[in-house]
Motif scaffolding. Structure first.
Motif, PDB file in Angstrom:
ATOM      1  N   PRO A 162       0.860  -1.170  -0.109  1.00  0.00           N
ATOM      2  CA  PRO A 162      -0.026   0.098  -0.100  1.00  0.00           C
ATOM      3  C   PRO A 162       0.781   1.362   0.042  1.00  0.00           C
ATOM      4  O   PRO A 162       0.365   2.340  -0.447  1.00  0.00           O
ATOM      5  CB  PRO A 162      -0.835  -0.166   1.401  1.00  0.00           C
ATOM      6  N   ASP A 163       1.907   1.056   0.423  1.00  0.00           N
ATOM      7  CA  ASP A 163       2.893   2.477   0.520  1.00  0.00           C
ATOM      8  C   ASP A 163       3.817   2.783  -0.656  1.00  0.00           C
ATOM      9  O   ASP A 163       4.278   3.940  -0.856  1.00  0.00           O
ATOM     10  CB  ASP A 163       3.946   2.273   1.785  1.00  0.00           C
ATOM     11  N   LEU A 164       3.753   1.941  -1.717  1.00  0.00           N
ATOM     12  CA  LEU A 164       4.604   1.977  -2.743  1.00  0.00           C
ATOM     13  C   LEU A 164       3.641   3.121  -3.760  1.00  0.00           C
ATOM     14  O   LEU A 164       2.686   2.783  -3.971  1.00  0.00           O
ATOM     15  CB  LEU A 164       4.655   0.603  -3.695  1.00  0.00           C
ATOM     16  N   GLU A 165       4.415   3.929  -4.139  1.00  0.00           N
ATOM     17  CA  GLU A 165       3.731   5.080  -5.071  1.00  0.00           C
ATOM     18  C   GLU A 165       4.109   4.885  -6.647  1.00  0.00           C
ATOM     19  O   GLU A 165       3.077   5.158  -7.508  1.00  0.00           O
ATOM     20  CB  GLU A 165       4.111   6.313  -4.672  1.00  0.00           C
ATOM     21  N   GLN A 166       5.110   3.982  -7.012  1.00  0.00           N
ATOM     22  CA  GLN A 166       5.240   3.691  -8.367  1.00  0.00           C
ATOM     23  C   GLN A 166       5.055   2.323  -8.772  1.00  0.00           C
ATOM     24  O   GLN A 166       4.992   1.570  -7.963  1.00  0.00           O
ATOM     25  CB  GLN A 166       6.743   4.302  -8.815  1.00  0.00           C
TER      26      GLN A 166
END
Ligand code: BEZ
Ligand code: FE
Length: 278
Positions: A162-166
């Motif tokens: 969930p914390d990954l942006e790419q």
């Protein structure tokens, strides 16, 4: 007054569909009710068991949202997804077999040029993937759209972080003029399908494990050809014989080999059916 018993009720329900305008809907409902009633009679379903079944399906429904689709997972683990895939994608001699789509495809993944690294920082052993997209007669298919996605070394897809942006370990490429493609990525790992819900309870209650053998997902499309949804599985994986979703086909198992230069490589050609094939 109709006196229906546990035998005659089936005909009564089937008759109730007589006025269905959509012939296909009528066929499906008639068959579904007939099989469902036969099933209940065959196992002599008790009221407590019926109630437990309703509770189970309710929990499955409550576990569905835009990130989690427990009903598809149920269909997958009962082999229904693979049955429907196999039935609707008959493999013409020489074409690549299809397998389950799975829940981790994301539309709009980043585009990459040949030779670029689709892992985009995902953790794992680097590797290079190459191959060609071909028609049944061996003609190369240029400019095919090739979507790839895979799990990382922890057995997770980027969408499960969930914390990954790419986007990581997924991307879109186009085949070149000779149908060829090549990109860098990481070696896929085996992973457990999500099993913290009712489907996981079903697997545990039946002494089944939730693991899928390591694989790389592909979706390949080109005008005039039937879109191919498939995986390439990694040879030697301990779960090849017991995939939790029954998706393995021996024609889809391949080697990721370490060459003399120390680089790990997969080479795999895909053969598409023409769009008007059966
Ligand atoms: C997958 O390979 O991504 C997958 C397929 C079915 C259920 C869960 C995951
Ligand atoms: Fe997968």
């Amino acid at each position: 007054v109709r006196e229906l018993n546990h035998e005659t009720i089936t005909d009564a329900v089937v008759q109730s569909f007589a006025g269905t305008p959509d012939a296909r809907l009528k066929e499906i409902l008639t068959s579904l009710v007939t099989h469902l009633h036969d099933f209940a009679r065959e196992v002599r379903l008790t009221e407590a068991e019926w109630s437990a079944g309703i509770d189970f399906l309710t929990r499955v429904g409550h576990m569905c949202n835009d990130k989690r689709q427990e009903f598809i997972l149920l269909s997958d683990t009962l082999g229904l997804s693979m049955l429907v895939t196999a039935m609707n994608n008959p493999t013409a001699k020489g074409s690549t077999e299809a397998t389950v789509f799975g829940p981790f495809h994301v539309a709009g993944a980043p585009h990459y040029k040949h030779g670029e690294d689709v892992s985009n920082g995902a953790v794992g052993t680097p590797c290079e993937v190459s191959g060609r997209v071909l028609a049944l007669d061996g003609t190369p298919i240029p400019d095919a759209t090739i979507e790839v996605w895979q799990a990382d070394d922890d057995g997770l897809y980027d969408v499960q972080r969930p914390d990954l942006e790419q986007a990581q370990a997924r991307g879109v490429l186009r085949s070149g003029s000779r149908g060829e493609f090549h990109f860098k990525s990481i070696v896929p790992s085996s992973y457990p399908i999500p099993h913290d819900g009712p489907v996981g309870d079903m697997l545990a209650a039946t002494n089944r494990h939730p693991w899928r053998p390591a694989h790389l997902h592909f979706m390949i499309s080109a005008p005039g050809y039937k879109t191919l949804v498939t995986h390439v599985f990694r040879s030697g994986d301990r779960y090849l014989e017991s995939d939790a979703v029954f998706g393995v086909r021996s024609s889809l198992v391949a080697d990721w080999n370490v060459g003399d230069d120390g680089i790990c490589r997969l080479n795999y050609d895909f053969v598409l059916n023409s769009a008007n094939a059966e």
